[in-house]
Structure formats: C-alpha cells, structure tokens
Design an enzyme around this catalytic site. Structure first.
Site, mmCIF file in Angstrom:
data_model
loop_
_atom_site.group_PDB
_atom_site.id
_atom_site.type_symbol
_atom_site.label_atom_id
_atom_site.label_comp_id
_atom_site.label_asym_id
_atom_site.label_seq_id
_atom_site.Cartn_x
_atom_site.Cartn_y
_atom_site.Cartn_z
ATOM 1 N N ASP A 133 0.737 -1.266 -0.042
ATOM 2 C CA ASP A 133 0.149 0.039 -0.026
ATOM 3 C C ASP A 133 0.885 1.274 -0.103
ATOM 4 O O ASP A 133 1.886 1.391 0.497
ATOM 5 C CB ASP A 133 -0.779 0.102 1.233
ATOM 6 C CG ASP A 133 -2.025 0.890 1.219
ATOM 7 O OD1 ASP A 133 -2.447 1.226 -0.090
ATOM 8 O OD2 ASP A 133 -2.724 1.279 2.218
ATOM 9 N N ASN A 145 -11.115 -2.334 -5.350
ATOM 10 C CA ASN A 145 -10.319 -1.630 -6.209
ATOM 11 C C ASN A 145 -10.777 -1.326 -7.452
ATOM 12 O O ASN A 145 -10.439 -0.187 -8.096
ATOM 13 C CB ASN A 145 -8.903 -1.971 -6.540
ATOM 14 C CG ASN A 145 -8.074 -1.950 -5.074
ATOM 15 O OD1 ASN A 145 -7.230 -2.760 -4.994
ATOM 16 N ND2 ASN A 145 -8.146 -0.986 -4.349
HETATM 17 C C1 IPE Z 1 -5.506 -2.635 -0.097
HETATM 18 O O1 IPE Z 1 -5.066 -1.452 -0.465
HETATM 19 C C2 IPE Z 1 -5.464 -3.417 -1.544
HETATM 20 C C3 IPE Z 1 -4.103 -3.551 -2.189
HETATM 21 C C4 IPE Z 1 -3.041 -3.189 -1.744
HETATM 22 C C5 IPE Z 1 -4.172 -4.218 -3.598
HETATM 23 P P1 IPE Z 1 -6.234 -0.347 -0.577
HETATM 24 O O2 IPE Z 1 -5.500 1.128 -0.746
HETATM 25 O O3 IPE Z 1 -7.287 -0.531 -1.780
HETATM 26 O O4 IPE Z 1 -6.728 -0.354 0.787
HETATM 27 P P2 IPE Z 1 -7.873 0.840 1.828
HETATM 28 O O5 IPE Z 1 -8.791 1.198 0.722
HETATM 29 O O6 IPE Z 1 -6.754 1.783 2.367
HETATM 30 O O7 IPE Z 1 -8.393 -0.229 2.760
HETATM 31 C C1 IPE Z 2 -1.398 0.081 -3.438
HETATM 32 O O1 IPE Z 2 -1.438 1.639 -3.414
HETATM 33 C C2 IPE Z 2 -1.698 -0.463 -4.760
HETATM 34 C C3 IPE Z 2 -3.051 -0.766 -5.080
HETATM 35 C C4 IPE Z 2 -3.956 -0.958 -4.272
HETATM 36 C C5 IPE Z 2 -3.438 -1.411 -6.301
HETATM 37 P P1 IPE Z 2 -2.563 2.659 -3.666
HETATM 38 O O2 IPE Z 2 -2.826 2.825 -4.939
HETATM 39 O O3 IPE Z 2 -3.557 2.130 -2.520
HETATM 40 O O4 IPE Z 2 -1.735 3.998 -2.961
HETATM 41 P P2 IPE Z 2 -2.479 4.833 -2.025
HETATM 42 O O5 IPE Z 2 -2.782 4.094 -0.663
HETATM 43 O O6 IPE Z 2 -3.402 5.560 -2.647
HETATM 44 O O7 IPE Z 2 -1.199 5.576 -1.543
HETATM 45 MG MG MG Z 3 -4.122 2.246 -0.608
#
Ligand code: IPE
Ligand code: IPE
Ligand code: MG
Length: 249
Positions: free
Chosen positions: A29, A77
């Site tokens: 993340d 997502n």
């Molecule tokens: C969790 O991250 C999903 C992945 C890393 C693929 P998110 O960024 O989607 O999670 P939330 O929305 O902060 O819970």
């Molecule tokens: C994790 O990074 C990757 C996926 C969920 C695909 P994020 O895209 O959630 O990055 P932040 O949390 O918005 O910084």
């Molecule tokens: Mg994220």
C-alpha cells in the site's frame, strides 16, 4: 536441513535461519501517496511498486522463505477511476509477459488467486501461461492476489461445498477446517506467519480473512515503493522477537 538453511547466502547475521517465517504475506500500500509526494501521477507509484515486489521476491528466496503472497488488486479496487484501473490491468499483463523468463530462471512457482474470470481476457491468457509454465518449478511459491476479496473467497468456498452436498458427495457433518481450506483459492498453501502492510494503515482491507487468523502483523509507515531490503530486514527482526502463543500460555 538446518545446516543447509544456515548456509543461505546473504542472510543477515542477526536473523536466525530456523526462525524465519515460512510464508510472508504483504499488503502493498501507498503507491499513490508515494507518487503524490513527488508531484507525479499515481500510476508512477504503481510502476515503482513493481520493482519493490521484484526485490522482495528475490530477497525472500535468498533468505530461505518458501512462500510470498502479495495483494495486487482487491475486489474493491474496481471502484477507482477507470483510467487507474485500466492502467493497472495493462501493467499486470506487461510485467507478467516481461518477467516470465526470469521467473522460470529463478525456479519460481507463480500462482494467481482471486476472481480471475472477471479480469481482461488478455490478462487471463498471460496468467494461465505463467501458472502453467512455472507449475513444475520447485523454488519459492509466489502468489499474487488479483481481483481478490477475502469475503468473496469464503463465499465461493461455501458455494463449492454446497454443490458437493447437493450432488450427494458430502455430508454437512463432514465440513471441517481442513475441508474448508481445500475449497479456498489458497488450497495447498500454508497460512502466512507474517503479514506486512506498508503506508501505516492499520487494517486488513479484505485480504486473506481466513488465512491470517494467527499471522503476526507488521505495519510500517514506509510507502510501498520505498520498502527495500533494510525495511524487510527490520520486519523480520521484529517477527523473530515475537512470542507466538496461538491461544496457549
Ligand atoms: C489494499 O489497499 C489493496 C491492495 C493493496 C491491493 P487499498 O489502498 O485498496 O486499501 P484501503 O482502501 O486503504 O483499505
Ligand atoms: C496500493 O497503493 C496499490 C493498489 C491498491 C493497487 P495505493 O494505490 O492504494 O496507494 P495509496 O494508498 O492511494 O497511496
Ligand atoms: Mg491504498
């Protein structure tokens, strides 16, 4: 066996070879925030995140960790803007095509878990090819959770079991933890010992709800693209200091 493990190349001296986690799971993340901090589009963070994952996979392999599972895309997502979702799907496909030869070279077994039928057809094709080509490899088991949701995984397991009962192949009383696990996407894979989440969020976000029952959790403020060898080393030192009780005394 132990002598062999101790001889592992590059294992930092403060890590104990026979106390390494056997399976590490990671919620990658913070890609978007990493890019934003640099005034760049979110997709740049995702691109850099791929390099981090490659480094981590190699590090797990070098340090004697038998399995790595990474959360690449959740069922939630899809709720992101279309252009980001599309970019990610194309990125997954491109990376898979580009890295397959190296995965083979390094003897990696790759598996994808999640509702794969809902992914773009061309990505499904690459996934099938990569899983088939690496199926007989004997090195690290690398699992990528793509269009994965823990609740959805549990529901599809219930449906599969219900069908077995309906066909008369199973009695309801025969359902136990072991049978349930055989119907999860992760069948055959042991539960993670260590869950790492980057970027400081203190939540599971629908990842491996069943399998994480007794995993040790390690959460770092470091954003995923910055999670390097040193960070992973720190997570493992923390893991080795834990006293895992599994409900006992
Ligand atoms: C969790 O991250 C999903 C992945 C890393 C693929 P998110 O960024 O989607 O999670 P939330 O929305 O902060 O819970
Ligand atoms: C994790 O990074 C990757 C996926 C969920 C695909 P994020 O895209 O959630 O990055 P932040 O949390 O918005 O910084
Ligand atoms: Mg994220």
């Amino acid at each position: 066996m132990t002598a062999n493990l101790t001889a592992r190349p590059h294992l930092p001296p403060d890590l104990v070879a026979d106390r390494m986690p056997r399976h590490v799971a990671v919620i990658m993340d913070g890609n978007g925030r990493w890019a934003k901090k640099r005034g760049r589009p979110r997709i740049m963070g995702h691109k850099r995140g791929v390099d981090t994952l490659k480094t981590l996979l190699r590090c797990c392999d070098d340090w004697g960790i038998g399995a790595l599972t990474a959360y690449a895309f959740s069922t939630e997502n899809w709720g992101r803007p279309n252009d980001e979702v599309e970019f990610l799907m194309v990125l997954f496909e491109r990376v898979l095509r580009r890295e397959l030869a190296e995965l083979m070279n390094e003897n990696v077994r790759i598996r994808f878990v999640g509702n794969l039928q809902a992914l773009p057809l061309s990505l499904q094709g690459e996934i099938e090819r990569a899983m088939a080509d690496t199926a007989a490899n004997t090195g690290i088991q690398f699992t990528v959770a793509t269009n994965y949701g823990g609740r959805q995984e549990i529901i599809q397991a219930c449906q599969a079991i219900a069908h077995q009962i309906k066909r008369g192949e199973l009695e309801p009383e025969e359902i136990d933890e072991s049978l349930f696990e055989q119907n999860l996407y992760t069948q055959g894979l042991e539960d993670p010992d260590l869950l790492i989440r980057t970027s400081g969020e203190m939540r599971i976000s629908n990842f491996l709800l069943w399998q994480l029952a007794y995993a040790e959790m390690y959460i770092t403020d470091t954003l995923w693209p910055d999670f390097d060898h040193g960070e992973f080393h720190r997570a493992l030192v923390s893991f080795q200091q834990r006293h895992r009780r599994f409900g006992k005394l």
